[in-house]
Design a protein around this motif. Structure first.
Motif, PDB file in Angstrom:
ATOM      1  N   LYS A 436       0.983  -1.271   0.177  1.00 52.21           N
ATOM      2  CA  LYS A 436       0.115   0.011   0.114  1.00 52.21           C
ATOM      3  C   LYS A 436       0.799   1.460   0.231  1.00 52.21           C
ATOM      4  O   LYS A 436       0.794   2.193  -0.611  1.00 52.21           O
ATOM      5  CB  LYS A 436      -1.287   0.010   1.268  1.00 52.21           C
ATOM      6  CG  LYS A 436      -2.260   0.841   0.805  1.00 52.21           C
ATOM      7  CD  LYS A 436      -3.309   0.407   2.155  1.00 52.21           C
ATOM      8  CE  LYS A 436      -5.060   0.546   1.495  1.00 52.21           C
ATOM      9  NZ  LYS A 436      -5.586   0.019   0.905  1.00 52.21           N
ATOM     10  N   ARG A 443       6.042  -4.717  -4.233  1.00 48.14           N
ATOM     11  CA  ARG A 443       4.877  -5.259  -5.829  1.00 48.14           C
ATOM     12  C   ARG A 443       5.575  -6.040  -6.319  1.00 48.14           C
ATOM     13  O   ARG A 443       4.807  -6.896  -6.752  1.00 48.14           O
ATOM     14  CB  ARG A 443       5.119  -3.868  -6.546  1.00 48.14           C
ATOM     15  CG  ARG A 443       3.018  -3.942  -7.650  1.00 48.14           C
ATOM     16  CD  ARG A 443       3.656  -2.773  -8.413  1.00 48.14           C
ATOM     17  NE  ARG A 443       2.179  -2.180  -8.423  1.00 48.14           N
ATOM     18  CZ  ARG A 443       2.050  -2.994  -9.744  1.00 48.14           C
ATOM     19  NH1 ARG A 443       2.884  -3.848 -10.454  1.00 48.14           N
ATOM     20  NH2 ARG A 443       0.664  -3.081 -10.559  1.00 48.14           N
ATOM     21  N   LYS A 471     -12.690  -7.746  -0.835  1.00 49.80           N
ATOM     22  CA  LYS A 471     -12.355  -8.167  -1.544  1.00 49.80           C
ATOM     23  C   LYS A 471     -13.125  -9.308  -2.787  1.00 49.80           C
ATOM     24  O   LYS A 471     -13.065 -10.349  -1.723  1.00 49.80           O
ATOM     25  CB  LYS A 471     -10.664  -8.038  -2.348  1.00 49.80           C
ATOM     26  CG  LYS A 471     -10.308  -6.764  -1.703  1.00 49.80           C
ATOM     27  CD  LYS A 471     -10.708  -5.225  -2.364  1.00 49.80           C
ATOM     28  CE  LYS A 471      -9.787  -4.647  -1.972  1.00 49.80           C
ATOM     29  NZ  LYS A 471     -10.827  -2.672  -2.719  1.00 49.80           N
ATOM     30  N   SER A 483      -7.419 -13.801 -10.633  1.00 45.58           N
ATOM     31  CA  SER A 483      -8.215 -12.654  -9.856  1.00 45.58           C
ATOM     32  C   SER A 483      -7.378 -12.523  -8.298  1.00 45.58           C
ATOM     33  O   SER A 483      -7.872 -10.724  -7.949  1.00 45.58           O
ATOM     34  CB  SER A 483      -9.498 -13.563  -9.496  1.00 45.58           C
ATOM     35  OG  SER A 483      -9.694 -14.595  -8.699  1.00 45.58           O
ATOM     36  N   ALA A 486      -5.354  -9.664  -9.362  1.00 45.20           N
ATOM     37  CA  ALA A 486      -5.829  -7.759  -9.234  1.00 45.20           C
ATOM     38  C   ALA A 486      -6.875  -7.662  -8.469  1.00 45.20           C
ATOM     39  O   ALA A 486      -6.403  -6.402  -8.436  1.00 45.20           O
ATOM     40  CB  ALA A 486      -7.555  -8.579 -10.125  1.00 45.20           C
ATOM     41  N   ALA A 487      -6.858  -8.198  -7.179  1.00 45.50           N
ATOM     42  CA  ALA A 487      -7.514  -7.722  -6.330  1.00 45.50           C
ATOM     43  C   ALA A 487      -6.382  -6.925  -5.516  1.00 45.50           C
ATOM     44  O   ALA A 487      -6.119  -6.080  -4.866  1.00 45.50           O
ATOM     45  CB  ALA A 487      -7.910  -8.877  -4.913  1.00 45.50           C
ATOM     46  N   GLN A 489      -3.320  -5.389  -6.915  1.00 39.46           N
ATOM     47  CA  GLN A 489      -3.865  -4.760  -7.522  1.00 39.46           C
ATOM     48  C   GLN A 489      -4.523  -3.248  -7.230  1.00 39.46           C
ATOM     49  O   GLN A 489      -4.076  -2.661  -6.971  1.00 39.46           O
ATOM     50  CB  GLN A 489      -3.561  -5.005  -8.903  1.00 39.46           C
ATOM     51  CG  GLN A 489      -2.815  -3.939  -9.340  1.00 39.46           C
ATOM     52  CD  GLN A 489      -2.598  -4.172 -11.270  1.00 39.46           C
ATOM     53  OE1 GLN A 489      -3.130  -5.652 -11.240  1.00 39.46           O
ATOM     54  NE2 GLN A 489      -1.971  -3.487 -12.190  1.00 39.46           N
ATOM     55  N   GLU A 490      -5.354  -4.014  -6.536  1.00 43.78           N
ATOM     56  CA  GLU A 490      -6.555  -2.940  -6.393  1.00 43.78           C
ATOM     57  C   GLU A 490      -6.393  -2.537  -4.993  1.00 43.78           C
ATOM     58  O   GLU A 490      -6.502  -0.818  -4.888  1.00 43.78           O
ATOM     59  CB  GLU A 490      -8.012  -3.552  -7.202  1.00 43.78           C
ATOM     60  CG  GLU A 490      -9.350  -2.531  -6.224  1.00 43.78           C
ATOM     61  CD  GLU A 490     -10.747  -3.179  -6.436  1.00 43.78           C
ATOM     62  OE1 GLU A 490     -11.587  -2.440  -5.996  1.00 43.78           O
ATOM     63  OE2 GLU A 490     -10.890  -4.668  -6.670  1.00 43.78           O
ATOM     64  N   TYR A 491      -6.435  -3.660  -4.130  1.00 48.12           N
ATOM     65  CA  TYR A 491      -6.040  -2.508  -3.070  1.00 48.12           C
ATOM     66  C   TYR A 491      -4.600  -1.985  -2.921  1.00 48.12           C
ATOM     67  O   TYR A 491      -4.496  -0.447  -1.658  1.00 48.12           O
ATOM     68  CB  TYR A 491      -5.231  -3.825  -2.283  1.00 48.12           C
ATOM     69  CG  TYR A 491      -5.204  -4.528  -0.594  1.00 48.12           C
ATOM     70  CD1 TYR A 491      -6.713  -4.023   0.554  1.00 48.12           C
ATOM     71  CD2 TYR A 491      -3.818  -4.301  -0.020  1.00 48.12           C
ATOM     72  CE1 TYR A 491      -6.672  -4.051   1.731  1.00 48.12           C
ATOM     73  CE2 TYR A 491      -3.509  -3.555   1.326  1.00 48.12           C
ATOM     74  CZ  TYR A 491      -4.737  -3.792   2.446  1.00 48.12           C
ATOM     75  OH  TYR A 491      -4.588  -3.892   3.576  1.00 48.12           O
ATOM     76  N   SER A 492      -4.097  -1.892  -3.203  1.00 50.06           N
ATOM     77  CA  SER A 492      -2.796  -1.067  -3.626  1.00 50.06           C
ATOM     78  C   SER A 492      -2.884   0.053  -4.194  1.00 50.06           C
ATOM     79  O   SER A 492      -1.848   1.221  -4.065  1.00 50.06           O
ATOM     80  CB  SER A 492      -1.384  -1.608  -4.477  1.00 50.06           C
ATOM     81  OG  SER A 492      -1.812  -1.365  -5.402  1.00 50.06           O
ATOM     82  N   GLY A 493      -4.148   0.172  -4.980  1.00 43.52           N
ATOM     83  CA  GLY A 493      -4.515   1.848  -4.974  1.00 43.52           C
ATOM     84  C   GLY A 493      -4.684   2.039  -6.646  1.00 43.52           C
ATOM     85  O   GLY A 493      -4.310   2.936  -7.281  1.00 43.52           O
ATOM     86  N   ASP A 494      -3.378   1.005  -7.214  1.00 44.25           N
ATOM     87  CA  ASP A 494      -3.091   1.021  -8.830  1.00 44.25           C
ATOM     88  C   ASP A 494      -4.272   1.191  -9.804  1.00 44.25           C
ATOM     89  O   ASP A 494      -5.509   0.930  -9.302  1.00 44.25           O
ATOM     90  CB  ASP A 494      -2.137  -0.454  -9.411  1.00 44.25           C
ATOM     91  CG  ASP A 494      -0.786   0.081  -8.446  1.00 44.25           C
ATOM     92  OD1 ASP A 494      -0.628   0.786  -8.162  1.00 44.25           O
ATOM     93  OD2 ASP A 494      -0.662  -0.863  -8.957  1.00 44.25           O
TER      94      ASP A 494
END
Length: 494
Positions: A436, A443, A471, A483, A486-487, A489-494
């Motif tokens: 994060k 990453r 998520k 998936s 991808a979750a 990636q979304e969690y990291s704020g990208d």
């Protein structure tokens, strides 16, 4: 006829006696003193004659002032103001600095506050006398205290506490004195006062008050305060975020030669943040500030040459600028120099020197140094291995927002470094914190490598945390599915 002649002779003798009477001598002395005052009185001197504006130092003409003040001092040798004014004129001429110091000292010992401050400057800079930081501090402190409250002495005393010259470093005391100097009208100190509240030097952090002090200085066209206010607008610290205003202020401060403005605006140009990317311009700004002795700019050059990120990699140049920055007392420079010794780039590898430099920077409050020093302690590199101490410094880095600290803490437990036992909860939580916070290697492991070689238990705990965060993904035991990646990636704020 004889009577008339005698009368005339009497009148002539009387006239001669009158012209040499004490009253006439006093009048002559007043004229000599007035001449010195008119040429050399300081606008900062509260004891200058009423109605006299004083001569700013830059406008003082020593060719005229020195002879006038010498004559005035002959007429009134015990006058501390005249001692000060002649000293000031001599200092401006750079003709006889030793005499200037002697005269400042006479005036200072007679209780003349502005002379106390200038005497302190002479001892601090070693001009006209041997450099003596403790003596400089003593005179600054005396002039800054009531009943004098000399504002330049307040400022100089603040600087002494800030960098630890002649006294132990005390950032809280430095901020308090800088605010007193700023309140007395010294615009250069508005930025230092604002920093007191921005960074919490002896007071609770208050970004709004910090921005108010920065604005006060910026409104008076102070480049240092303008640079800090520009930063505040860029990040929305204590003011509504306004990128355009921030860029305008930082660009203006950089053009005015303020090193903070040059470095921060240089950072923006280097990254293309809010402005068109221009690496040569950024490096040029760093170089100007570095050559003028700014430790942060010197560390920026060291980093650029060490990593090859902005210019061709050159360890010789990296070492030069890192050493200058470290010698300048800058924590980032100490880290840069430590990294060169740590990695053996440009110098012979020396873990002990690296650890000492990291510790020195850590003692100055640098979060990255906390982390680097923790690493040396954890692995026993350059220092005796000490897991307890390592975790203490790592925790400080973590609290300071370091992404590296989160990654390292995760790795310590994942790999059981320093005798630590594996803990899936600590490992997973810290990997996610590092992700994060934008840690590049985390990453790569979690997203690019789908978990890499991390333990099955760690990957399962990471999936637990993703589920707790709401998520949606396909869960696989001991493995990160596409998936799940991808979750993340979304969690990291990208």
């Amino acid at each position: 006829m004889r009577k008339t002649l005698l009368s005339r002779l009497f009148l002539g003798v009387s006239a001669v006696i009158f012209l040499n009477s004490p009253a006439v001598i006093a009048a002559d002395n007043k004229a000599l003193i007035a001449a010195c005052d008119s040429l050399a009185a300081s606008p900062e001197d509260p004891q200058r004659p009423k109605g006299l504006a004083g001569i700013p130092y830059d406008n003082l003409d020593p060719v005229k002032a020195i002879p006038a003040c010498r004559e005035a001092l002959k007429a009134d040798t015990g006058n501390p103001r005249l001692n000060f004014e002649l000293a000031r004129s001599l200092a401006k001429s750079n003709a006889d600095l030793e005499e200037a110091v002697s005269l400042y000292k006479k005036a200072a010992e007679a209780g003349y506050a502005i002379a106390m401050n200038n005497l302190g400057v002479s001892y601090r800079d070693g001009t006209g006398t041997e450099k003596n930081l403790k003596e400089a501090f003593r005179w600054f402190e005396t002039a800054a205290k009531p009943p004098h409250n000399q504002r330049f002495a307040l400022s100089n005393l603040a600087e002494a506490y800030r960098i630890g010259e002649g006294v132990d470093q005390d950032l809280g005391k430095a901020g308090e004195l800088a605010c007193a100097a700023a309140a007395a009208g010294l615009m250069d100190d508005t930025a230092r006062c604002g920093e007191r509240y921005q960074f919490g030097y002896g007071v609770p952090i208050d970004l709004k008050i910090a921005a108010e002090w920065y604005k006060k200085g910026a409104d008076a066209d102070n480049p240092y305060a303008s640079a800090r206010l520009g930063e505040a607008f860029m990040h929305g610290n204590g003011v509504a975020r306004d990128t355009d205003k921030g860029i305008e202020l930082l660009s203006s401060a950089a053009s005015a030669g303020n090193p903070i403005g040059q470095v921060v605006y240089g950072d923006m140009l280097a990254d293309g943040t809010g402005v068109e990317k221009d690496v040569p311009h950024a490096m040029g700004l760093y170089l100007v500030a570095a050559e003028n002795g700014n430790g942060l700019a010197q560390s920026r050059l060291a980093s650029a040459y060490r990593t090859g990120s902005l210019i061709n990699q050159d360890y010789t140049q990296a070492l030069k600028w890192a050493q200058r920055s470290a010698d300048n007392g800058h924590d980032n420079g100490m880290i840069e120099l430590g990294l060169l010794y740590d990695e053996g780039n440009g110098v012979e590898k020396d873990d002990a020197k690296a650890a000492a430099l990291y510790k020195q920077a850590a003692d100055l409050g640098n979060a990255d140094a906390y982390n680097n020093y923790a690493d040396m302690l954890m692995y026993g590199e350059g220092v005796a291995q000490n897991t307890t101490e390592a975790l203490k410094w790592n925790s400080k880095a973590l609290e300071g927002g370091s992404d590296y600290a989160a990654f390292n803490l995760a790795k310590y437990h994942e790999d059981e470094i320093g005798g630590l036992k594996f803990d899936a909860d600590i490992t997973a939580d810290n990997f996610l914190t590092a992700l994060k916070r934008g840690h590049a290697r985390t990453r790569e492991i979690l997203i690019d490598e789908s978990g890499g070689d991390l333990r099955k238990e760690t990957l399962n705990k990471i999936q637990d945390r993703l589920a707790d965060a709401g998520k949606t993904f396909v869960r696989e035991d001991g493995h990160l599915s596409p998936s799940a990646v991808a979750a993340l990636q979304e969690y990291s704020g990208d």
